[in-house]
Design an enzyme around this catalytic site. Structure first.
Site, PDB file in Angstrom:
ATOM      1  N   HIS A 118       0.773  -0.955   0.226  1.00 41.81           N
ATOM      2  CA  HIS A 118       0.017  -0.208   0.151  1.00 41.81           C
ATOM      3  C   HIS A 118       1.275   1.104   0.067  1.00 41.81           C
ATOM      4  CE1 HIS A 118      -3.155  -2.981   2.457  1.00 41.81           C
ATOM      5  NE2 HIS A 118      -3.118  -2.609   0.616  1.00 41.81           N
ATOM      6  N   GLU A 135       1.713   4.177   2.889  1.00 47.16           N
ATOM      7  CA  GLU A 135       2.211   3.292   3.622  1.00 47.16           C
ATOM      8  C   GLU A 135       3.917   3.559   3.802  1.00 47.16           C
ATOM      9  OE1 GLU A 135      -1.187   0.708   3.862  1.00 47.16           O
ATOM     10  OE2 GLU A 135       0.459  -0.341   4.873  1.00 47.16           O
ATOM     11  N   HIS A 143       3.055  -2.785   6.868  1.00 45.72           N
ATOM     12  CA  HIS A 143       2.162  -1.498   6.734  1.00 45.72           C
ATOM     13  C   HIS A 143       2.223  -1.000   7.341  1.00 45.72           C
ATOM     14  CE1 HIS A 143       0.026  -4.188   3.470  1.00 45.72           C
ATOM     15  NE2 HIS A 143       1.135  -5.240   4.228  1.00 45.72           N
ATOM     16  N   GLU A 166       2.140  -3.468  11.188  1.00 44.93           N
ATOM     17  CA  GLU A 166       0.841  -2.838  11.304  1.00 44.93           C
ATOM     18  C   GLU A 166       2.337  -1.347  11.596  1.00 44.93           C
ATOM     19  OE1 GLU A 166      -1.980  -4.041   8.544  1.00 44.93           O
ATOM     20  OE2 GLU A 166      -0.889  -1.456   9.180  1.00 44.93           O
TER      21      GLU A 166
HETATM   22  C1  GEM Z   1      -4.658  -5.291   6.107  1.00 46.15           C
HETATM   23  S1  GEM Z   1      -4.072  -6.904   6.315  1.00 46.15           S
HETATM   24  C2  GEM Z   1      -5.228  -7.520   6.339  1.00 46.15           C
HETATM   25  C3  GEM Z   1      -6.159  -8.414   7.322  1.00 46.15           C
HETATM   26  N1  GEM Z   1      -4.746  -8.667   7.732  1.00 46.15           N
HETATM   27  C4  GEM Z   1      -4.503 -10.013   8.870  1.00 46.15           C
HETATM   28  N2  GEM Z   1      -3.303 -10.598   8.603  1.00 46.15           N
HETATM   29  N3  GEM Z   1      -5.497 -10.792   9.459  1.00 46.15           N
HETATM   30  C5  GEM Z   1      -4.955  -5.097   4.635  1.00 46.15           C
HETATM   31  O1  GEM Z   1      -4.108  -5.288   3.624  1.00 46.15           O
HETATM   32  O2  GEM Z   1      -6.373  -4.343   4.389  1.00 46.15           O
HETATM   33  C6  GEM Z   1      -2.849  -4.190   6.172  1.00 46.15           C
HETATM   34  C7  GEM Z   1      -3.228  -3.270   5.887  1.00 46.15           C
HETATM   35  O3  GEM Z   1      -3.839  -2.201   5.027  1.00 46.15           O
HETATM   36  O4  GEM Z   1      -2.606  -2.141   6.657  1.00 46.15           O
HETATM   37 ZN    ZN Z   2      -1.481  -1.879   4.607  1.00 42.60          ZN
END
Ligand code: GEM
Ligand code: ZN
Length: 375
Positions: free
Chosen positions: A166, A169, A259, A335
């Site tokens: 993303h 980020e 992320h 994150e």
């Molecule tokens: C999230 S990651 C999605 C959820 N991942 C797990 N392992 N539960 C996304 O892609 O929506 C990461 C992000 O956007 O920062």
């Molecule tokens: Zn992300």
């Protein structure tokens, strides 16, 4: 006064800049997508009076809860980014600022430019232990680059870090800069020992096109790469397709996908508890990693984070879930906050580029303490 965004990762539309006390702006959507939240623009004005900027479409951004208690960042030198007074009324995100210089940059988070990305890769390749590999090209024609660090030896764990699927980020690539700088430091005993124990494949930026375009969440085609891992294509998601193919050739014993999170003011991880092959071994590895990182730094916590997936209910189009299932290995989404770490707040900078780099350095220590248990 002039407002522009015609530069690397720039994103803003000027609606009305006739009154410095009521400047109306809007964030552009990602190309071919409805996602938007990343902004990055410049204001040039030799009158150092109070400016009031209203981002008028903030109320329909991708993660509106991300604006609660959020403070935008600004910079005069494009190196040092500081938080500026920001408020959100449910529709407008308002930044109130009296510049001390003629030219000021504003952004959602400290930008990480493509030029800095190229310098990161090419400084790294100067290290004897590092090889810069190009897997292919993105839809806009940029290299998809991976740094191989260390030597592959039979029995040696293979560790992958991917970042910035993303593109908005940007903390993810700051994290990678800290991780890479330390891993290549021949005077750092932990790093030297870790390289004797494992080989690394590091992708500092999975989405260079989206980064340069000033996107929040998608690539040049408007595709969310972190929903492509089950069936990527060269036509829509070559970034994932090529990295995934490389992973299938190297194998993976541990994967971290880096992320940033718009809403939660914490550092946290999201695991693979919902993948079909999740078992006691993976659960033990996940807990070990978290407990080691909790012991290393107060910047990490494990109380707040995403809801856990129910058994067998993980979305396998998500990178770390697909990798965890495909390779039966420890795989985390890590994150960092766009806001601040509420457990250790810094009113001047909030969560920042430097704190992201330092977390990358701390995660290296955590891997060092876990590496012998990965296989
Ligand atoms: C999230 S990651 C999605 C959820 N991942 C797990 N392992 N539960 C996304 O892609 O929506 C990461 C992000 O956007 O920062
Ligand atoms: Zn992300």
């Amino acid at each position: 006064m002039h407002i522009s965004s015609q530069f690397d990762s720039g994103n803003i539309d000027v609606i009305d800049a006739s009154n410095t006390q009521d400047i109306k702006l809007a964030i552009k959507k990602d190309n071919n997508s409805d996602f938007y939240q990343w902004f990055h623009f410049n204001v040039h004005n030799n009158e150092h009076t109070e400016h009031v900027f209203h981002i008028t479409n903030a109320g329909q951004a991708a993660y509106v809860e991300g604006w609660q208690n959020y403070q935008a960042v600004a910079s005069y030198d494009r190196e040092h980014w500081f938080r500026v007074p920001t408020s959100f009324d449910g529709q407008n995100l308002t930044i109130t600022f009296t510049p001390e210089c003629d030219s000021t940059y504003f952004a959602y988070f400290a930008p990480y430019s493509y030029e800095r990305h190229l310098s990161l890769l090419h400084n790294a390749q100067l290290s004897e232990s590092c090889q810069l590999q190009v897997l292919g090209q993105t839809l806009d024609g940029r290299d998809i680059s991976v740094l191989k660090v260390g030597e592959e030896v039979e029995g040696k764990p293979v560790i992958w870090l991917t970042a910035r699927q993303h593109p908005g980020e940007t903390m993810a690539e700051w994290f990678m800069e800290g991780f890479i700088d330390r891993l290549l430091d021949v005077d750092d005993g932990t790093a030297v020992s870790l390289l004797n124990s494992a080989v690394f494949y590091l992708v500092p930026n999975m989405n260079p096109d989206g980064s340069v375009r000033g996107h929040l969440r998608t690539n040049a085609a408007g595709v969310n790469l972190n929903r492509e891992w089950e069936n990527p294509t060269m036509e829509q998601s070559p970034e994932v397709y090529l990295v995934r193919e490389k992973m299938l050739s190297t194998g993976v014993d541990m994967h971290l996908d880096i992320h940033g999170d718009e809403a939660l003011p914490f550092n946290f991880v999201a695991g693979c508890e919902g993948i079909p092959s999740y078992d006691k071994r993976l659960e033990a590895l996940e807990n070990a990693f978290k407990n080691i990182l909790l012991a290393i730094t107060p910047e990490f916590q494990d109380d707040k984070g995403y809801d856990k997936d129910a058994p067998g209910q993980a979305n396998l189009t998500v990178g770390s879930n697909w990798v965890g299932e495909q390779f039966n290995c420890l795989a985390y989404t890590l994150e960092m906050p766009f806001k601040d770490n509420l457990l250790l707040p810094d009113v001047d900078v909030g969560w920042s580029d430097n704190r992201s780099r330092n977390l990358g350095r701390d995660v290296l220590t955590a891997i060092y303490h876990l590496v012998d248990d990965l296989r």
